[in-house]
Design an enzyme around this catalytic site. Structure first.
Site, mmCIF file in Angstrom:
data_model
loop_
_atom_site.group_PDB
_atom_site.id
_atom_site.type_symbol
_atom_site.label_atom_id
_atom_site.label_comp_id
_atom_site.label_asym_id
_atom_site.label_seq_id
_atom_site.Cartn_x
_atom_site.Cartn_y
_atom_site.Cartn_z
ATOM 1 N N ASP A 186 7.846 1.678 6.518
ATOM 2 C CA ASP A 186 6.950 2.741 6.048
ATOM 3 C C ASP A 186 6.799 3.835 7.109
ATOM 4 O O ASP A 186 6.305 4.930 6.809
ATOM 5 C CB ASP A 186 5.556 2.151 5.773
ATOM 6 C CG ASP A 186 5.242 2.037 4.284
ATOM 7 O OD1 ASP A 186 5.824 2.814 3.500
ATOM 8 O OD2 ASP A 186 4.415 1.189 3.933
ATOM 9 N N GLN B 224 0.986 -2.620 1.399
ATOM 10 C CA GLN B 224 0.572 -1.562 0.480
ATOM 11 C C GLN B 224 -0.856 -1.116 0.799
ATOM 12 O O GLN B 224 -1.759 -1.941 0.955
ATOM 13 C CB GLN B 224 0.675 -2.072 -0.971
ATOM 14 C CG GLN B 224 0.442 -1.004 -2.028
ATOM 15 C CD GLN B 224 1.511 0.077 -2.056
ATOM 16 O OE1 GLN B 224 2.675 -0.164 -1.750
ATOM 17 N NE2 GLN B 224 1.130 1.291 -2.412
ATOM 18 N N LYS C 216 8.662 -1.063 -6.466
ATOM 19 C CA LYS C 216 9.419 -1.253 -5.212
ATOM 20 C C LYS C 216 10.280 -2.512 -5.304
ATOM 21 O O LYS C 216 11.445 -2.515 -4.914
ATOM 22 C CB LYS C 216 8.445 -1.324 -4.016
ATOM 23 C CG LYS C 216 7.838 0.040 -3.687
ATOM 24 C CD LYS C 216 6.677 -0.025 -2.687
ATOM 25 C CE LYS C 216 6.061 1.365 -2.508
ATOM 26 N NZ LYS C 216 4.890 1.398 -1.621
HETATM 27 N N1 GUN Z 1 -0.079 3.745 -0.582
HETATM 28 C C1 GUN Z 1 0.211 4.970 -1.070
HETATM 29 N N2 GUN Z 1 1.422 5.378 -0.631
HETATM 30 C C2 GUN Z 1 1.898 4.379 0.146
HETATM 31 C C3 GUN Z 1 3.099 4.208 0.877
HETATM 32 O O1 GUN Z 1 3.993 5.068 0.910
HETATM 33 N N3 GUN Z 1 3.211 3.028 1.550
HETATM 34 C C4 GUN Z 1 2.251 2.092 1.524
HETATM 35 N N4 GUN Z 1 2.453 0.989 2.230
HETATM 36 N N5 GUN Z 1 1.125 2.226 0.859
HETATM 37 C C5 GUN Z 1 0.964 3.363 0.180
#
Ligand code: GUN
Length: 284
Positions: free
Chosen positions: A120, A97, A53
């Site tokens: 998100d 995350q 990311k």
């Molecule tokens: N863990 C697995 N997929 C995601 C996601 O799309 N966003 C976040 N913040 N954590 C995750």
């Protein structure tokens, strides 16, 4: 029939080029988009996702900040950081995350993120807006899937869409988006009695369960569009999806690979949400 492969890397590259231009325009106006990523603990998969990311932000000209906390961090410390980021005008998106270590109440953390910076799309207010058909931020993975379907010119109206998996991150928002696109939606999960009965009816099949190769070719309707959201690691270290690609591609008309399918699109839509958020902040 051998399915056409829907290349998420190629589509991402195209979208990221236009995102790079939008980010540059905003930066020129003094509103460079900014994303803060919070990672708690040492989950190796999460570390890879976060690294990717941050790298993607750099490539499109989005400012990024990474905050890493050890696994035994008290939740108050992370909540304090979130409050500071909520008030920081350089930051337009905040991502925590998941999963978080067991001492955390994930809902409490997600609700602590300002709904205006929740790129998100996990905040209850944003989930509610999506459910009402008036989204502010769409969760990145289902958003990426919708972009992939639209890039192929697939009209979802009246289609039978079957989602396998009912998570808050993928299955539920995916169902809301497909309903919004006028598909007839079925959501299957671990308690579904005859999974193959449902999957064989699907014109569009979305697999989001986290079980390697569990959807096999005999569970796919001939000519179906198969979207594989799973990312699983096999004992030999290779990545694979929730769909058994080799057998499913002989039955489907269109299929996403793993890796190189939905995965890169998830990150692309995170960039899109962050830039959109910066755009809104600049317009205020
Ligand atoms: N863990 C697995 N997929 C995601 C996601 O799309 N966003 C976040 N913040 N954590 C995750």
């Amino acid at each position: 029939m051998t399915a056409k492969i829907l290349d998420g890397n190629a589509l991402s590259a195209e979208l990221r080029e236009s995102l790079r231009q939008r980010a540059a325009e905003l930066a020129a106006q003094g509103s460079k988009p900014g994303l803060a990523v919070i990672l708690v603990g040492e989950n190796p998969a999460s570390q890879v996702y976060v690294r990717n990311k941050i790298k993607a932000c750099e490539a499109v000209g989005v400012h990024s900040e990474k905050y890493e906390f050890p696994a035994d961090t008290p939740p108050e410390k992370v909540l304090h950081k979130i409050a500071a980021l909520n008030a920081d005008p350089k930051i337009h998106g905040i991502l925590v995350q998941l999963p978080l270590p067991p001492q955390f109440d994930e809902d409490e953390v997600l609700e602590a993120v300002s709904a205006e910076k929740d790129v998100d799309g996990f905040h209850a207010e944003n989930v509610g807006l999506l459910a009402q058909g008036n989204p502010r931020f769409i969760s990145c993975t289902p958003y990426g899937v919708m972009e992939m379907l639209s890039s192929e010119g697939i009209s979802l109206r009246g289609m039978e869409a079957v989602i396998v998996g009912r998570s808050n991150i993928v299955g539920k928002p995916m169902a809301l988006l497909l309903i919004g696109a006028s598909a007839t939606v079925t959501v299957c999960h671990s308690q579904t009695r005859d999974l193959a009965f449902h999957t064989r009816r699907a014109d569009v099949l979305v697999a989001a369960v986290g079980k390697a190769k569990m959807i096999t070719g005999d569970m796919v309707k001939p000519g179906a569009v198969v979207i594989d959201v799973g990312i699983n690691r096999l004992p030999d270290g290779k990545l694979c999806g929730d769909v058994d690609f080799d057998s499913a591609k002989e039955v489907a008309s269109l299929i996403t690979p793993v890796p190189g399918g939905v995965g890169p699109m998830t990150i692309t839509m995170l960039l899109a949400n962050t830039i959109e958020s910066a755009d809104r902040a600049a317009g205020k």
